[in-house]
Structures are given as structure tokens and as C-alpha cells.
Design an enzyme around this catalytic site. Structure first.
Site, PDB file in Angstrom:
ATOM      1  N   CYS A  77      55.208  10.142  13.341  1.00 34.25           N
ATOM      2  CA  CYS A  77      54.680  11.139  14.287  1.00 34.25           C
ATOM      3  C   CYS A  77      53.225  10.833  14.659  1.00 34.25           C
ATOM      4  O   CYS A  77      52.987   9.874  15.382  1.00 34.25           O
ATOM      5  CB  CYS A  77      54.895  12.544  13.739  1.00 34.25           C
ATOM      6  N   HIS A 174      59.823  13.000  11.313  1.00 28.33           N
ATOM      7  CA  HIS A 174      59.178  13.104   9.991  1.00 28.33           C
ATOM      8  C   HIS A 174      60.152  12.894   8.830  1.00 28.33           C
ATOM      9  O   HIS A 174      60.579  13.882   8.219  1.00 28.33           O
ATOM     10  CB  HIS A 174      58.609  14.513   9.809  1.00 28.33           C
ATOM     11  N   GLU A 176      59.489  12.291   5.938  1.00 30.05           N
ATOM     12  CA  GLU A 176      58.887  12.834   4.713  1.00 30.05           C
ATOM     13  C   GLU A 176      59.196  14.316   4.522  1.00 30.05           C
ATOM     14  O   GLU A 176      58.912  14.873   3.465  1.00 30.05           O
ATOM     15  CB  GLU A 176      57.366  12.574   4.712  1.00 30.05           C
TER      16      GLU A 176
HETATM   17  N1  GLN Z   1      51.060  16.493  18.050  1.00 28.72           N
HETATM   18  C1  GLN Z   1      50.459  15.625  17.079  1.00 28.72           C
HETATM   19  C2  GLN Z   1      49.552  14.593  17.758  1.00 28.72           C
HETATM   20  O1  GLN Z   1      49.630  14.414  18.941  1.00 28.72           O
HETATM   21  C3  GLN Z   1      51.517  14.924  16.232  1.00 28.72           C
HETATM   22  C4  GLN Z   1      52.349  15.944  15.520  1.00 28.72           C
HETATM   23  C5  GLN Z   1      52.894  15.523  14.214  1.00 28.72           C
HETATM   24  O2  GLN Z   1      52.447  14.536  13.581  1.00 28.72           O
HETATM   25  N2  GLN Z   1      53.836  16.311  13.751  1.00 28.72           N
HETATM   26  O3  GLN Z   1      48.794  13.974  17.086  1.00 28.72           O
END
Ligand code: GLN
Length: 192
Positions: A77, A174, A176
Site C-alpha cells: 500500500c 495489505h 499484513e
Molecule cells: N492512502 C495512503 C497513501 O496514499 C496509503 C494507504 C495505506 O497504506 N493503507 O499513502
């Protein structure tokens, strides 16, 4: 084998739990010297601008760039955003993966969702045939990939959510945050 998890911000504790389940030696990475002797690095989910600014403040951005030129890195992410070359805005990036990413591509926090994905390379690497339950939280999408980047997973509408360039791995979701450790096992197959 020893795997580090960038521990400046975000879901690093959850990655450490998953790695410990797989009885892997782990280190929390907060300073450049914490990268010494590691076989791979995970950059967790969180907030990519905050994580990038902290990495600059702790002299970690360049150290991670150098690390990623010879060792595996997996970004989940926000971590995938940091790995990318292009996010169409100005923020500190590692720029190691030839992928273009769009942040918050599904909308706001309330538009977070979960979905089962068919990920052939994951099935092949782990031998387990069930689809993978993926959790998306204010997630980015991978808008495009360069040559040498393999697409690992897409949503039913075709939007790319996981890709690998050699030993660099990016997932919009994710792993994790679930009890399924297959993605962590898969990352370990990229580590010497
Ligand atoms: N929205 C976050 C970003 O742009 C990422 C979100 C996440 O890691 N769950 O950094």
C-alpha cells in the site's frame, strides 16, 4: 535469513507478527545502519507522504534506494507508493520500480473494501490453491507498468493491484492485516 521492516510509521508491527509466524528473524528499521546485514526489507502500509518525509529526515531514503538495487524490497500500500517511480505529484519516493501509481484511487477511507483475488504466481510459489483475500484501505492502484515489470494481480475490472520487477514487489493491498501468510512466504522466495 533476516528481514527488516521499515518502522517509522504504519502497519510495521503486523508485518513483524506475520514474519515471526514464519519463524523468520526480524529487525525494525529506523536508521540507515539497521539495514546492515539484512536479506530483505518490507515497507508497510500507512501514509506514504509522512513515511517518505520521515525517511528523508532519518537519512533512510538514499540508504533504502541503495539497498533495493541489490536486495529484495516489498512495499504494501503506502510502501508500494514509495517504491514507485511516478505518483503524479511531488513527494519523496525511492523510485526503484518502473510503475506509475495513483494514490487513493478508490476514494476515501469509507470506500475501503476486501475482495478475493486469483494470483497464479502466489499459488504456484506456495502450492496452496485458494484465492487470496485482499484488504484495500484507501489504496492506490498501479496505473501502468514499464518493461520488465510482471503484473501479479488485477481486480475484476482489470485495474492492477500487485506487480513484481525482479526482486521488488508492490501490492496495493495489505497482506499484513490477515492471518494468511502466503504473501509473506512468497516474498521470502525472492530472498536469497
Ligand atoms: N492512502 C495512503 C497513501 O496514499 C496509503 C494507504 C495505506 O497504506 N493503507 O499513502
Amino acid at each position: 535469513m533476516k528481514i527488516g521492516v521499515l518502522a517509522l510509521q504504519g502497519s510495521f508491527a503486523e508485518h513483524l507478527v506475520a514474519l515471526k509466524k514464519l519463524t523468520v528473524d526480524t529487525t525494525e528499521v529506523r536508521l540507515p545502519e539497521h539495514l546492515d546485514g539484512l536479506d530483505g526489507l518490507i515497507i508497510p502500509g500507512g501514509e506514504s507522504t509522512t513515511m517518505g518525509k520521515l525517511a528523508v529526515a532519518y537519512n533512510l531514503l538514499d540508504a533504502m534506494k541503495t539497498f533495493g538495487q541489490r536486495r529484495p524490497i516489498w512495499g504494501t500500500c503506502a510502501g508500494a507508493i514509495l517504491l514507485s517511480k511516478n505518483v503524479s505529484r511531488d513527494q519523496p519516493l525511492l523510485g526503484l520500480m518502473d510503475i506509475k501509481v495513483r494514490r487513493n484511487a478508490f476514494g476515501r477511507q469509507v470506500d475501503s473494501f476486501e475482495i478475493d483475488l486469483d494470483i497464479p504466481e502466489l499459488k504456484q510459489a506456495t502450492g496452496a490453491q485458494e484465492d487470496y483475500h485482499a484488504v484495500f484501505i484507501r489504496a492506490p492502484i498501479i496505473e501502468s507498468v514499464g518493461e520488465g515489470v510482471k503484473i501479479l494481480a488485477s481486480l475484476p475490472d482489470g485495474r492492477i493491484v500487485a506487480a513484481r520487477q525482479g526482486r521488488l514487489l508492490a501490492t496495493s493491498f495489505h497482506p499484513e492485516l490477515t492471518n494468511d501468510t502466503r504473501f509473506h512466504e512468497y516474498f521470502l522466495t525472492l530472498v536469497d
